[in-house]
Design a protein around this motif. Structure first.
Motif, PDB file in Angstrom:
ATOM      1  N   GLU A  33      30.641 127.767 -39.856  1.00  0.00           N
ATOM      2  CA  GLU A  33      30.621 126.782 -40.797  1.00  0.00           C
ATOM      3  C   GLU A  33      32.411 126.379 -41.547  1.00  0.00           C
ATOM      4  O   GLU A  33      33.075 127.489 -41.542  1.00  0.00           O
ATOM      5  N   GLY A  77      35.128 125.775 -44.667  1.00  0.00           N
ATOM      6  CA  GLY A  77      35.219 127.120 -45.112  1.00  0.00           C
ATOM      7  C   GLY A  77      36.390 128.213 -45.403  1.00  0.00           C
ATOM      8  O   GLY A  77      37.335 128.080 -45.923  1.00  0.00           O
ATOM      9  N   THR A 104      35.309 130.944 -46.692  1.00  0.00           N
ATOM     10  CA  THR A 104      33.554 131.210 -46.958  1.00  0.00           C
ATOM     11  C   THR A 104      33.415 132.457 -45.853  1.00  0.00           C
ATOM     12  O   THR A 104      32.415 133.457 -46.336  1.00  0.00           O
ATOM     13  N   PRO A 115      32.465 134.787 -50.512  1.00  0.00           N
ATOM     14  CA  PRO A 115      32.077 133.343 -50.921  1.00  0.00           C
ATOM     15  C   PRO A 115      31.185 133.235 -52.511  1.00  0.00           C
ATOM     16  O   PRO A 115      31.684 132.564 -52.996  1.00  0.00           O
ATOM     17  N   GLU A 116      31.300 134.444 -52.682  1.00  0.00           N
ATOM     18  CA  GLU A 116      30.366 134.829 -54.023  1.00  0.00           C
ATOM     19  C   GLU A 116      31.764 134.624 -55.155  1.00  0.00           C
ATOM     20  O   GLU A 116      30.757 135.019 -56.810  1.00  0.00           O
ATOM     21  N   LYS A 149      32.004 129.533 -52.936  1.00  0.00           N
ATOM     22  CA  LYS A 149      30.866 128.868 -52.672  1.00  0.00           C
ATOM     23  C   LYS A 149      30.749 127.383 -52.758  1.00  0.00           C
ATOM     24  O   LYS A 149      30.695 126.278 -51.931  1.00  0.00           O
ATOM     25  N   ASP A 150      31.511 127.024 -54.262  1.00  0.00           N
ATOM     26  CA  ASP A 150      31.376 125.844 -54.494  1.00  0.00           C
ATOM     27  C   ASP A 150      32.342 125.058 -54.687  1.00  0.00           C
ATOM     28  O   ASP A 150      32.351 123.344 -54.593  1.00  0.00           O
ATOM     29  N   VAL A 190      34.368 125.530 -51.847  1.00  0.00           N
ATOM     30  CA  VAL A 190      34.096 124.496 -50.644  1.00  0.00           C
ATOM     31  C   VAL A 190      32.830 123.804 -50.561  1.00  0.00           C
ATOM     32  O   VAL A 190      33.049 122.559 -49.769  1.00  0.00           O
ATOM     33  N   ARG A 191      31.957 123.621 -51.010  1.00  0.00           N
ATOM     34  CA  ARG A 191      31.353 122.146 -51.307  1.00  0.00           C
ATOM     35  C   ARG A 191      32.014 121.094 -51.134  1.00  0.00           C
ATOM     36  O   ARG A 191      31.819 120.312 -50.669  1.00  0.00           O
ATOM     37  N   ASN A 192      32.193 121.710 -52.653  1.00  0.00           N
ATOM     38  CA  ASN A 192      33.096 120.313 -53.545  1.00  0.00           C
ATOM     39  C   ASN A 192      33.845 119.478 -51.997  1.00  0.00           C
ATOM     40  O   ASN A 192      34.511 118.511 -52.127  1.00  0.00           O
ATOM     41  N   VAL A 194      34.549 119.862 -48.624  1.00  0.00           N
ATOM     42  CA  VAL A 194      33.587 119.291 -47.987  1.00  0.00           C
ATOM     43  C   VAL A 194      32.589 117.858 -48.370  1.00  0.00           C
ATOM     44  O   VAL A 194      33.044 116.852 -47.763  1.00  0.00           O
ATOM     45  N   GLU A 195      31.984 117.592 -49.819  1.00  0.00           N
ATOM     46  CA  GLU A 195      31.615 116.347 -50.338  1.00  0.00           C
ATOM     47  C   GLU A 195      32.735 116.103 -50.120  1.00  0.00           C
ATOM     48  O   GLU A 195      32.879 114.304 -49.863  1.00  0.00           O
TER      49      GLU A 195
END
Length: 326
Positions: free
Chosen positions: A38, A40, A44, A48-49, A64-65, A67-69, A71-72
C-alpha cells in the motif's frame, strides 16, 4: 516496462507522494516504485490510526487520512504506480537509469529516493519467550484502533509512539498502563504533559519481566529496576513501542555517499550520483530535521532541480500553483 519515465520515485510514503504530485504539476512523466503493498510508507504500515499534529494546514489529522489526501493529490497527474516491488539495484545505461526490482526493470531519466528509514523491523521486548504472544495479545503496530476498545492495555516504551498511543487509546480502552524504564520521556513535551494529566497509569522505573497466559496474554510481570520489587497486573493487550532497527538494505551497494544509513545530499537535494536525488527521512545534510513537513519541502526542491536537469531550458521555479490554470 519499456516506457521511459522522466522521474522515478523510489518510496511511496508522504515525501514520495508529494513529490509525485509536484513532478506531475511540473509536467514530468512520473513513476512510483514501492516495496510495500500500500502507498503511505511507514505512516500506513505503523500508525494509520494515530493523529498527526505537525502538518501545516491541519490542527490534527489521522495518519490514514493524510495518506488518502496525498494519494488523491498525487494521482491528479496519473503517475504509474508499481507496488510490492523491492528495488535491488540500479544501472546507468546509455545516459539512462535502469531500476531492477525482484519483478521488473524500469527505465528512467532521473531518480528520487524517498525511502524513509529503509528496511525496518520493531525492537522486541528484551525478555525471553515473549515472541510466542506475537499476534496473541502482543503487537508492535496498530492497524485498527477499535481492536483495543474496552480492554486492559499495557504499553511499553517512553518515546513519541508510546506516549501518542497511550493518549489515542485512552478514550477507547478500559484501562491503560504505560511502563517505562526511567522517568524521563523522549516524547514531545506537550504530549508528556497531556499524558501526566490523563487517566493512564504510569509505571516509571519499571520493565517487563514476563508475559503470562495460555493461548493469549493474560498477565504481565513488571519489575522495578531500582528496588527489584515485582508487580503482576492483568492485561489483555500489550503494545510494544520500543523503536525500530533499520538498514538501507541494497541501497548501500549503489555507490551513494552515506552517513549513518542516510543519503548525503546538497542544497539541491542532489546525491553524489548525477540525476539521483533524495528527500525525506532518508536524506541528510547539515541542520536536517526529520519531519513530514520538512520532507514535503525537500521533495519540492528535488523535483524542481530534477526538472532543470532534465530540461536545462526550463525555469527552476514554476511560480505558485495558484497562478496557473490546469
Amino acid at each position: 516496462m519499456d516506457d521511459i519515465f522522466d522521474l522515478t520515485i523510489i518510496g511511496g510514503g508522504p515525501s514520495g507522494l508529494y513529490a509525485a504530485y509536484y513532478a506531475g504539476f511540473r509536467g514530468l512523466k512520473v513513476k512510483i516504485v514501492d516495496s510495500l503493498e500500500e502507498l503511505g510508507g511507514q505512516v500506513t504500515a505503523l500508525y494509520p490510526e494515530k493523529y498527526i499534529y505537525d502538518v501545516a494546514g491541519f490542527p490534527k489529522i489521522l495518519a490514514k487520512d493524510l495518506v488518502r489526501n496525498l494519494v488523491e493529490q498525487a494521482f491528479q497527474y496519473h503517475p504509474t504506480c508499481c507496488l510490492n516491488e523491492r528495488t535491488e539495484r540500479i544501472h546507468l545505461v546509455d545516459k539512462m537509469y535502469e531500476i531492477v526490482t525482484q519483478k521488473n526493470r524500469h527505465k528512467t531519466r532521473s531518480i528520487l529516493l524517498t525511502t524513509g528509514v529503509g528496511v525496518f523491523k520493531p525492537k522486541p521486548i528484551p525478555v525471553r519467550g515473549v515472541e510466542r504472544f506475537e499476534g496473541k495479545g502482543l503487537a508492535y503496530f496498530v492497524p485498527d484502533i477499535k481492536h483495543y476498545a474496552g480492554k486492559n492495555v499495557l504499553i511499553v516504551g517512553g518515546g513519541n509512539s508510546a506516549v501518542d498511543w497511550a493518549l489515542n487509546l485512552e478514550p477507547l480502552a478500559a484501562a491503560i498502563t504505560l511502563v517505562h524504564r526511567r522517568d524521563v520521556f523522549r516524547a514531545h513535551e506537550r504530549s508528556v504533559e497531556q499524558l501526566k494529566a490523563s487517566t493512564v497509569k504510569l509505571k516509571l522505573f519499571y520493565e517487563v519481566k514476563e508475559l503470562r497466559g495460555t493461548s493469549h496474554v493474560e498477565t504481565a510481570v513488571l519489575v522495578n529496576n531500582k528496588t527489584q520489587a515485582e508487580n503482576v497486573i492483568p492485561v489483555e493487550e500489550v503494545l510494544a513501542c520500543l523503536g525500530f532497527e533499520s538498514t538501507v538494505g541494497p541501497l548501500a551497494q549503489w555507490g551513494l555517499q552515506l552517513d549513518a544509513n542516510m543519503i548525503v545530499v546538497n542544497t539541491r537535494m542532489e546525491t553524489n550520483l548525477l540525476g539521483i536525488y533524495a528527500a525525506g527521512d532518508v536524506a541528510t545534510y547539515p541542520g536536517k530535521v526529520k519531519l513530514i513537513s520538512s520532507g514535503f519541502g525537500e521533495a519540492a526542491i528535488a523535483v524542481n532541480h530534477a526538472a532543470t536537469f532534465l530540461n536545462p531550458g526550463t525555469r527552476l521555479s514554476p511560480g505558485h500553483s495558484s497562478n496557473q490554470s490546469r
